[in-house]
Write an enzyme that holds these catalytic residues in place. Structure first.
Site, PDB file in Angstrom:
ATOM      1  N   HIS A 275      -4.018   2.977  -3.433  1.00  0.00           N
ATOM      2  CA  HIS A 275      -4.266   2.549  -2.055  1.00  0.00           C
ATOM      3  C   HIS A 275      -3.599   1.218  -1.757  1.00  0.00           C
ATOM      4  O   HIS A 275      -2.816   1.103  -0.816  1.00  0.00           O
ATOM      5  CB  HIS A 275      -5.770   2.460  -1.784  1.00  0.00           C
ATOM      6  CG  HIS A 275      -6.113   2.180  -0.349  1.00  0.00           C
ATOM      7  ND1 HIS A 275      -5.848   0.982   0.263  1.00  0.00           N
ATOM      8  CD2 HIS A 275      -6.708   2.953   0.588  1.00  0.00           C
ATOM      9  CE1 HIS A 275      -6.260   1.026   1.520  1.00  0.00           C
ATOM     10  NE2 HIS A 275      -6.784   2.206   1.745  1.00  0.00           N
TER      11      HIS A 275
ATOM     12  N   HIS B  66       0.843  -1.197   0.000  1.00  0.00           N
ATOM     13  CA  HIS B  66       0.000   0.000   0.000  1.00  0.00           C
ATOM     14  C   HIS B  66       0.881   1.250   0.000  1.00  0.00           C
ATOM     15  O   HIS B  66       1.289   1.718   1.069  1.00  0.00           O
ATOM     16  CB  HIS B  66      -0.902   0.014   1.237  1.00  0.00           C
ATOM     17  CG  HIS B  66      -1.828  -1.162   1.325  1.00  0.00           C
ATOM     18  ND1 HIS B  66      -1.389  -2.423   1.658  1.00  0.00           N
ATOM     19  CD2 HIS B  66      -3.162  -1.258   1.140  1.00  0.00           C
ATOM     20  CE1 HIS B  66      -2.412  -3.253   1.674  1.00  0.00           C
ATOM     21  NE2 HIS B  66      -3.500  -2.582   1.365  1.00  0.00           N
TER      22      HIS B  66
ATOM     23  N   HIS C 198     -27.225 -16.347  25.569  1.00  0.00           N
ATOM     24  CA  HIS C 198     -26.204 -16.123  26.588  1.00  0.00           C
ATOM     25  C   HIS C 198     -25.430 -17.394  26.941  1.00  0.00           C
ATOM     26  O   HIS C 198     -24.437 -17.314  27.667  1.00  0.00           O
ATOM     27  CB  HIS C 198     -26.840 -15.564  27.865  1.00  0.00           C
ATOM     28  CG  HIS C 198     -27.142 -14.104  27.800  1.00  0.00           C
ATOM     29  ND1 HIS C 198     -27.853 -13.535  26.773  1.00  0.00           N
ATOM     30  CD2 HIS C 198     -26.816 -13.087  28.633  1.00  0.00           C
ATOM     31  CE1 HIS C 198     -27.967 -12.231  26.984  1.00  0.00           C
ATOM     32  NE2 HIS C 198     -27.346 -11.936  28.104  1.00  0.00           N
TER      33      HIS C 198
ATOM     34  N   GLU D  94     -16.696  -4.818  25.194  1.00  0.00           N
ATOM     35  CA  GLU D  94     -15.864  -6.017  25.267  1.00  0.00           C
ATOM     36  C   GLU D  94     -14.670  -5.978  24.310  1.00  0.00           C
ATOM     37  O   GLU D  94     -13.548  -6.322  24.698  1.00  0.00           O
ATOM     38  CB  GLU D  94     -16.703  -7.273  24.975  1.00  0.00           C
ATOM     39  CG  GLU D  94     -17.778  -7.563  25.996  1.00  0.00           C
ATOM     40  CD  GLU D  94     -19.097  -6.873  25.696  1.00  0.00           C
ATOM     41  OE1 GLU D  94     -20.072  -7.108  26.433  1.00  0.00           O
ATOM     42  OE2 GLU D  94     -19.148  -6.076  24.715  1.00  0.00           O
TER      43      GLU D  94
END
Length: 662
Positions: A263, A29, A475, A413
């Site tokens: 890019h 890149h 869960h 998290e």
């Protein structure tokens, strides 16, 4: 004839090295390094406090290239400023065993502070660096002497800001007032798919103002503006700063600058020739004039900076010898000399108590015992401290006391885990972070990065199975334990009682070569009686918990809450042994003789039982064995009913053993 030396020519050294290396590799890149060269020139030559001759100098500024695909920017900077990274290393860009892989990788080239492949995690790591600096400074600096005093500089791009982890981390950075974090946003408006305005129209300025950051906007190719903005950023001590730098990707390439063409692909030899002409760069590939090298060389300046700090630290050591010794120990990653003995004494106490409690409570008890022994502990939870049981009596939140030892991460998290990686990378701390095992999925890639970088991060996961009951399948973790166990460099512990829980914590804290996942139950688990020899063997990851009565005919392997089921089945059977295997990764590292003693190869009748996905255990039981566990998602019901419904019962274990041992 040599072109007169000026600031743009100095920065152009980055541009030509980037396009030459990418072209030689035929991969990479070039656009970001070429577009950010002017920013890098100002930051690295005028502000970054570092010593190329000692990349691990404790008080160096930290630099993170969050948009890691632009790695040639960082490699060029390291080479030009005098690190042990030669021009031959740059020529080997992206080649096997080179110091210059496709993205910055910790441990390959000197001066690389973190691995930044997945976008967004670099800025999250930078938040961790800044958090560690602020907390360490508050714990050790004195009014008359400051020995921890450095900045964290981070370059990032559109992709980093689009990834959600950047929101989690930057939001917390603003809340915690990490004033020594300075981020430079490469606002070039281009990603691989083209102009980002079609899929990224956020008002970045307002977004970061809302986080509580200082926001500055500059022309990313104006050295004077960049210099002034950086000075303003350093002067703001209560807020992190983001400097939005409007840039042109691939600047200097006549036909590809400002376009996605530059890019993620080489410019091509013809375009490189045109770029050299446009930049006024007459030297050949990988050729840097002596005067440009001299302008970049930071070795003498860095040595002087470190020498000055060494004098300050010598004064600190003379006046505050206890604190100085503790700081040196913590930065070295060494635990106190008496920690293992104290930990073993605690484990003996736990064994004597013989408590039947949830292993999440046993974990909290272990934290309560070990944290006062280790000033480097920096705990935290993603808003579930009351359920994860990660708080302890000596915990102090850093939001109230910068010298504290606990971070309330909020419901973040992924950000939490990536920040903890940065804390560990900074040095001076052992971070632990916690959530429900199911929500490890949100943090999965950051867990992978702590493993890839072999960082001592402790991942605490509670509510480990269908045993959490009524919350239901959303869960209840099924496949997560297998995912963790399949992660290289990660140790995954699922203890069955208080003793194994305490030993799992000791193992995690003493393990310096990688991270550990500790998996604990919500429900109470029965205490298992052991001899001293068995207690010693727990640390080996797998051991014989119950010896066979008579001739050995079958083996039951279990972990966590299912060890109790195995022991109940054992009481009803002859010729069966129970092997508790709280950490399979540690068990397979043991010598062949030990493994054979625990799991004799001639005993083919084996049953594994665990309230998790069955697939992991086939390698231990063989195709002739049996695995009792989960092959579907869970249900919402009381835990007792769920174990019965899914056939994870004593009766099922007994039946399986009788079937295969007949």
């Amino acid at each position: 004839m040599t072109t007169p030396l000026n600031e743009r020519r100095i920065a152009n050294a980055i541009r030509v090295l980037a396009m030459d290396a990418v072209q030689k590799a035929n991969s990479g890149h070039p656009g970001a390094p070429m577009g950010m060269a002017d920013i890098a020139d100002v930051v690295w030559r005028e502000f970054l406090n570092h010593n190329p001759t000692n990349p691990q100098w404790a008080n160096r500024d930290r630099f993170v290239l969050s948009n890691g695909h632009g790695s040639m920017l960082q490699y060029a900077l390291l080479h030009l400023t005098g690190y042990d990274l030669s021009i031959e290393d740059l020529k080997a860009f992206r080649q096997l065993h080179s110091k210059t892989p496709g993205h910055p990788e910790l441990g390959y080239a000197p001066g690389i502070e973190t691995t930044t492949g997945p976008l967004g995690q670099g800025i999250a790591n930078a938040v961790g660096f800044a958090l560690a600096e602020k907390t360490l400074a508050a714990q050790f600096n004195k009014e008359d002497i400051k020995v921890v005093d450095h900045f964290t500089y981070c370059f990032l791009g559109d992709g980093c800001l689009m990834e959600g982890v950047s929101h989690e981390a930057c939001s917390l950075a603003g809340t915690l007032g990490l004033g020594k974090l300075i981020a430079y946003y490469d606002d070039n408006g281009i990603s691989i798919d083209g102009e980002v305005e079609g899929w990224f129209s956020d008002d970045t300025e307002q977004r970061f103002l809302a986080y509580g950051w200082q926001v500055l906007k500059v022309d990313g190719h104006d050295a004077d503006a960049l210099r002034a903005a950086t000075l303003e950023a350093k002067a703001e001590t209560k807020k992190p700063t983001i400097i939005i730098c409007k840039t042109i990707i691939g600047l200097g390439s006549p036909n590809k600058q400002g376009k996605e063409d530059c890019h993620g692909a080489p410019l091509g030899n013809d375009e490189i020739a045109l770029t050299r002409e446009a930049l006024g760069w007459t030297e050949g590939p990988f050729e840097i004039p002596a005067d440009v090298y001299a302008a970049w060389d930071a070795k003498e300046k860095g040595q002087q900076a470190e020498a000055a700090w060494n004098e300050v630290f010598a004064q600190y050591e003379a006046k505050y010898p206890t604190e100085a010794a503790d700081l040196k120990r913590r930065l070295s990653g060494e635990l106190p000399a008496d920690f293992v003995a104290k930990a073993d004494a605690y484990i003996a106490e736990v064994n004597a108590k013989a408590e039947t409690i949830a292993t999440r409570k046993a974990s909290q008890n272990a934290i309560q015992a070990f944290a006062p022994m280790l000033s480097e502990i920096l705990g935290g939870s993603a808003d579930l401290a009351g359920s994860n049981l990660t708080l302890w009596k000596g915990a102090q939140g850093v939001q109230d006391n910068a010298a504290g030892n606990y971070v309330h991460y909020g419901v973040r998290e992924f950000g939490m885990t990536a920040i903890a990686n940065g804390v560990a990378l900074h040095g001076g701390f052992i971070p632990y972070v916690a959530t429900f095992l199911m929500f490890m999925e949100y943090a999965r890639n950051a867990v992978r990065m702590s493993a890839l970088m072999k960082q001592r991060v402790i991942h605490v996961y509670t509510h480990d199975s269908i045993g959490l009951g009524e919350d239901g399948p959303t869960h209840q973790p099924i496949e997560q334990i297998a995912s963790l166990r399949g992660t290289p460099n990660l140790n995954t512990w699922r203890p069955c009682d208080t003793v194994e829980a305490a030993i799992s914590w000791k193992s995690a804290l003493t393990r310096s070569e990688g991270p550990t996942a500790l998996i604990f139950s919500r429900q109470n688990l029965a205490f298992q009686t052991r001899t001293e020899a068995q207690i010693a063997d727990v640390a080996k990851g797998g051991y014989v918990l119950a010896e066979e009565k008579g001739e050995l005919k079958a083996i039951i392997i279990a972990t966590g809450s299912e060890v109790a089921l195995a022991m109940e089945a054992y009481a009803q059977l002859e010729g069966v042994r129970v092997v508790s295997m709280p950490c399979a990764e540690e068990f397979v590292k043991q010598d062949a003789a030990y493994r054979e003693a625990v799991l004799p190869s001639n005993i083919r009748a084996r049953v594994a039982v665990e309230a998790a996905h069955v697939d992991y255990w086939w390698k231990f039981v063989g195709l002739d064995g049996r695995v009792i566990g989960m092959t579907t998602y869970g249900e919402s019901a009381p835990a007792k009913d769920l174990f019965q419904h899914f056939g994870i019962t004593t009766e099922a274990v007994v039946a399986a053993v009788k079937e295969i041992a007949a």
